[in-house]
Motif scaffolding. Structure first.
Motif, mmCIF file in Angstrom:
data_model
loop_
_atom_site.group_PDB
_atom_site.id
_atom_site.type_symbol
_atom_site.label_atom_id
_atom_site.label_comp_id
_atom_site.label_asym_id
_atom_site.label_seq_id
_atom_site.Cartn_x
_atom_site.Cartn_y
_atom_site.Cartn_z
ATOM 1 N N ASP A 73 0.811 -1.215 0.000
ATOM 2 C CA ASP A 73 0.000 0.000 0.000
ATOM 3 C C ASP A 73 0.844 1.264 0.000
ATOM 4 O OD1 ASP A 73 -2.628 0.887 -0.122
ATOM 5 O OD2 ASP A 73 -2.608 1.439 1.994
ATOM 6 N N ARG A 99 -3.289 -6.046 -6.337
ATOM 7 C CA ARG A 99 -4.322 -5.344 -5.558
ATOM 8 C C ARG A 99 -5.721 -5.797 -5.976
ATOM 9 N NH1 ARG A 99 -2.319 0.858 -4.341
ATOM 10 N NH2 ARG A 99 -0.242 0.321 -3.652
ATOM 11 N N SER A 111 -8.977 -0.416 5.388
ATOM 12 C CA SER A 111 -8.668 0.891 4.776
ATOM 13 C C SER A 111 -8.833 0.846 3.249
ATOM 14 C CB SER A 111 -7.253 1.328 5.140
ATOM 15 O OG SER A 111 -6.334 0.358 4.676
ATOM 16 N N TRP A 112 -8.529 -0.290 2.632
ATOM 17 C CA TRP A 112 -8.691 -0.402 1.178
ATOM 18 C C TRP A 112 -10.180 -0.345 0.818
ATOM 19 C CZ3 TRP A 112 -5.019 -4.302 -1.697
ATOM 20 C CH2 TRP A 112 -3.711 -4.144 -1.222
ATOM 21 N N ARG A 115 -11.573 3.134 1.056
ATOM 22 C CA ARG A 115 -11.106 3.913 -0.102
ATOM 23 C C ARG A 115 -11.998 3.644 -1.317
ATOM 24 N NH1 ARG A 115 -5.176 2.210 -1.081
ATOM 25 N NH2 ARG A 115 -5.242 2.615 1.130
ATOM 26 N N SER A 234 -6.605 1.212 -7.063
ATOM 27 C CA SER A 234 -7.080 0.852 -5.720
ATOM 28 C C SER A 234 -7.511 -0.604 -5.626
ATOM 29 C CB SER A 234 -8.261 1.747 -5.326
ATOM 30 O OG SER A 234 -7.885 3.084 -5.428
ATOM 31 N N ILE A 362 -4.795 9.351 -5.258
ATOM 32 C CA ILE A 362 -5.283 9.826 -3.950
ATOM 33 C C ILE A 362 -4.296 9.468 -2.839
ATOM 34 C CG2 ILE A 362 -7.750 9.891 -4.520
ATOM 35 C CD1 ILE A 362 -7.962 7.094 -3.214
ATOM 36 N N TYR A 363 -3.049 9.166 -3.227
ATOM 37 C CA TYR A 363 -2.008 8.791 -2.259
ATOM 38 C C TYR A 363 -1.804 9.895 -1.215
ATOM 39 C CZ TYR A 363 2.589 6.805 -0.875
ATOM 40 O OH TYR A 363 3.664 6.253 -0.208
ATOM 41 N N LEU A 365 -3.891 11.571 0.159
ATOM 42 C CA LEU A 365 -4.910 11.452 1.206
ATOM 43 C C LEU A 365 -4.736 10.159 2.001
ATOM 44 C CD1 LEU A 365 -8.022 12.529 -0.925
ATOM 45 C CD2 LEU A 365 -6.654 13.952 0.593
ATOM 46 N N THR A 366 -4.330 9.074 1.310
ATOM 47 C CA THR A 366 -4.245 7.782 2.000
ATOM 48 C C THR A 366 -2.915 7.597 2.737
ATOM 49 O OG1 THR A 366 -3.423 6.712 -0.006
ATOM 50 C CG2 THR A 366 -5.794 6.657 0.343
ATOM 51 N N GLN A 367 -1.857 8.243 2.252
ATOM 52 C CA GLN A 367 -0.538 8.123 2.888
ATOM 53 C C GLN A 367 0.034 9.535 3.068
ATOM 54 O OE1 GLN A 367 0.697 5.323 3.903
ATOM 55 N NE2 GLN A 367 -0.249 3.713 2.679
ATOM 56 N N SER A 371 3.606 11.132 1.498
ATOM 57 C CA SER A 371 3.319 12.112 0.455
ATOM 58 C C SER A 371 3.921 13.471 0.819
ATOM 59 C CB SER A 371 1.797 12.228 0.272
ATOM 60 O OG SER A 371 1.491 13.308 -0.546
#
Ligand code: SF4
Ligand code: SF4
Length: 427
Positions: A73, A99, A111-112, A115, A234, A362-363, A365-367, A371
Motif C-alpha cells: 500500500d 491489488r 482501509s482499502w 477507499r 485501488s 489519492i495517495y 490522502l491515503t498516505q 506524500s
C-alpha cells in the motif's frame, strides 16, 4: 484465488502472472529510483522487496496479513522502477493485478475497502463531485482558504493547504468543439475525464483552443466517462472494467484519427485498456484499436509540429515529469520541447524532475506522511531553480505542487504545459 498456502492455514489472495514476476533478477538497479526506498531505506519499501512479497504471497510462502499488505500500500505506483529495470519487469501491471486479486478475494484490509467505497461514492455520482467542487469554489471566493492557510495551528493550516484549488469554470462541453475553416489537420476526439472538467476546466479550455489553433477538428463524445485509473490503482477492477467498457462504446474509432488526453494518469489508463480485456472476446479488439489512437496532448502536438507562438512569455520555467506520462507512457522530451519553443521562456531543469511529487492519485490522502515528505523534497528542488512557473502534465501533480507552494508560502505558478502554450498563443 490460488490454492497454494492453504496447507499453512491461509489462502493466497492473488497470483500475478508468474512470467511477469519471474523476470526480476534481484539486481537492485531499481532501488535508487524508488521514492519510498530513498526515503526509508528499507528493502520492504523497495520494488525488489515488494516483488519478493508478492511472489511469496502468490506461492503461499508469506501470509497476506494487513502488515504485509501495508508494504504494497505504501507503493506510489509511480513506476519509476519499471522505467529503469533492465529486465523489463512490468511493475505497474503486477501491482495492479495483486491489488485487484486481493480485493476480489475479499482479503482487502479495511482501509482499502473504505477507499473504494469513497471512490465509488464520488466518481460514480457526478452530482456529489459537483457539490464538493462547488463547496471548494465557495472556500476560494470567500477568502476562507487564504485565511486558513495563514492560521498558526499547523494541522489546520495543512488541511487548508491540501484543499484543491478550482481552476476556471466547470467544462461541460460535448459534441463538436472546434471546426477549422480549412481542411482539418487531424480529426481529434477529446477525452475529458471525471474530476478534471470540474476542477481544471481552464486546462480543458486551453487544450481545445491550442488544438483549434493548430487546425484540428475536435469532438468530445458525450457518453464518455471516467477512465477508471483511480479504481484500477485501488484494486477495484470490476468498476474499472465497467467504466472502460462505457468509454470504448462512447468513442467510435472511425470518426476520428486520434484521442487526445491532457491528464497523464488518464492517458496511461486509456493506453492500457487492452490489459483489462485480454480475455474478453467482445472488447479485446476494440480496446486495442482504441488504445492505439490515444495520445497525450504534448506527444500529439510535437508529432503535429505545432505553430510557434508569436508573443513571448518572459519567465523562468521548470518542469515536473508526471509519473504516468514519463514512466508509464515514456513521454519525457515532448513537454520540454514545447516549453522551450515558447519565446522568452528560460527553461531550467530541477533536480530529480522525474521523481514522484507524492500526489499519485489519492495517495496524498491515503498516505499523507510519505506524500508530505516527497512533496518537501520536490519543493526544495523547485526552489533551487528559482523558477516563476512549474509546468506539469497531470491534474494531481498540479494540485500537489500548489499545496507545496502554499505550505511554504512561496510565490510562483503551477501550470499545465498546454496552459502555458495557450497563454503564449493568446497574448
Ligand atoms: S525489478 Fe528489475 S531492476 Fe529491480 S531488482 Fe528486479 S530486475 Fe532488478
Ligand atoms: S512503483 Fe514507485 S513507489 Fe512503487 S516500488 Fe516502483 S518506484 Fe517504488
Amino acid at each position: 484465488m490460488t490454492e497454494a498456502g492453504r496447507h499453512k492455514g491461509f489462502s493466497t489472495p492473488f497470483a500475478p502472472e508468474d512470467a511477469d514476476l519471474s523476470r526480476c533478477v534481484h539486481c537492485g538497479l531499481c532501488l535508487q529510483s524508488c521514492p519510498t526506498y530513498i526515503e526509508l531505506g528499507l528493502e520492504t519499501e523497495s520494488p525488489r522487496g515488494r516483488l519478493y512479497l508478492m511472489k511469496g504471497i502468490s506461492k503461499g510462502r508469506i501470509e497476506p496479513t494487513a502488515g504485509v499488505l501495508a508494504h504494497l500500500d505504501l507503493c506510489l505506483q509511480c513506476r519509476n522502477c519499471e522505467a529503469v529495470c533492465p529486465s523489463g519487469v512490468p511493475f505497474g501491471r503486477i501491482m495492479e493485478d495483486a491489488r485487484a486479486d486481493t480485493v476480489a478475494a475479499h482479503h482487502a484490509p479495511f482501509s482499502w475497502r473504505v477507499r473504494i467505497f469513497f471512490l465509488r461514492a464520488f466518481i460514480l455520482r457526478p452530482w456529489l463531485l459537483r457539490t464538493l467542487v462547488s463547496i471548494l469554489r465557495i472556500v476560494d471566493r470567500s477568502g476562507l482558504r487564504a485565511l486558513g492557510s495563514r492560521v498558526p495551528l499547523t494541522g489546520l493550516r495543512n488541511l487548508f493547504c491540501l484543499l484543491p484549488q478550482v481552476r476556471g469554470r466547470p467544462f461541460k462541453k460535448t459534441g463538436v468543439l472546434a471546426t477549422p475553416e480549412a481542411t482539418p489537420q487531424r480529426r481529434v476526439a477529446f477525452f475529458s475525464g471525471c474530476v478534471m472538467p470540474l476542477l481544471h476546466g481552464r486546462v480543458h479550455e486551453a487544450t481545445i483552443r491550442v488544438l483549434a489553433r493548430n487546425g484540428c477538428w475536435v469532438v468530445a463524445p458525450p457518453e464518455q466517462t471516467c477512465c477508471g485509473a483511480l479504481f484500477s490503482h485501488s484494486g477495484d477492477r470490476a468498476t474499472a472494467v465497467k467504466l472502460a467498457k462505457r468509454n470504448l462504446d462512447a468513442f467510435v474509432a472511425d470518426e476520428f484519427d486520434v484521442v487526445i488526453v491532457n491528464s497523464a494518469g488518464c492517458g496511461a489508463a486509456l493506453k492500457e485498456y487492452p490489459h483489462l480485456f485480454h480475455d474478453d472476446p467482445n472488447y479485446s479488439e476494440k480496446a486495442q484499436r482504441f488504445s492505439a489512437l490515444v495520445r497525450d496532448i504534448s506527444e500529439f502536438l510535437v508529432e503535429l509540429d505545432p505553430l510557434s507562438s508569436a508573443e513571448a512569455i518572459t519567465a523562468t520555467v521548470t518542469y515536473q515529469d508526471s509519473c504516468h506520462l514519463g514512466h508509464a507512457q515514456g513521454v519525457r522530451e515532448q513537454p520540454r520541447q514545447l516549453l522551450r519553443s515558447i519565446p522568452g521562456v528560460q527553461f531550467v531543469e530541477m533536480d530529480n524532475a522525474d521523481r514522484c511529487c507524492g500526489s499519485a492519485g489519492i495517495y496524498n490522502l491515503t498516505q499523507p506522511e510519505m506524500s508530505g515528505q516527497l512533496l518537501e523534497g520536490k519543493i526544495r528542488a523547485v526552489k533551487e531553480t528559482d523558477a516563476d512557473i512549474i509546468a506539469t502534465s497531470n491534474p494531481g501533480c498540479i494540485l500537489q505542487l500548489e499545496t507545496g507552494l502554499r505550505r511554504e508560502r512561496l510565490r510562483g505558478r503551477v501550470m499545465h504545459v498546454v496552459e502555458l502554450l495557450d497563454e503564449a498563443y493568446s497574448r
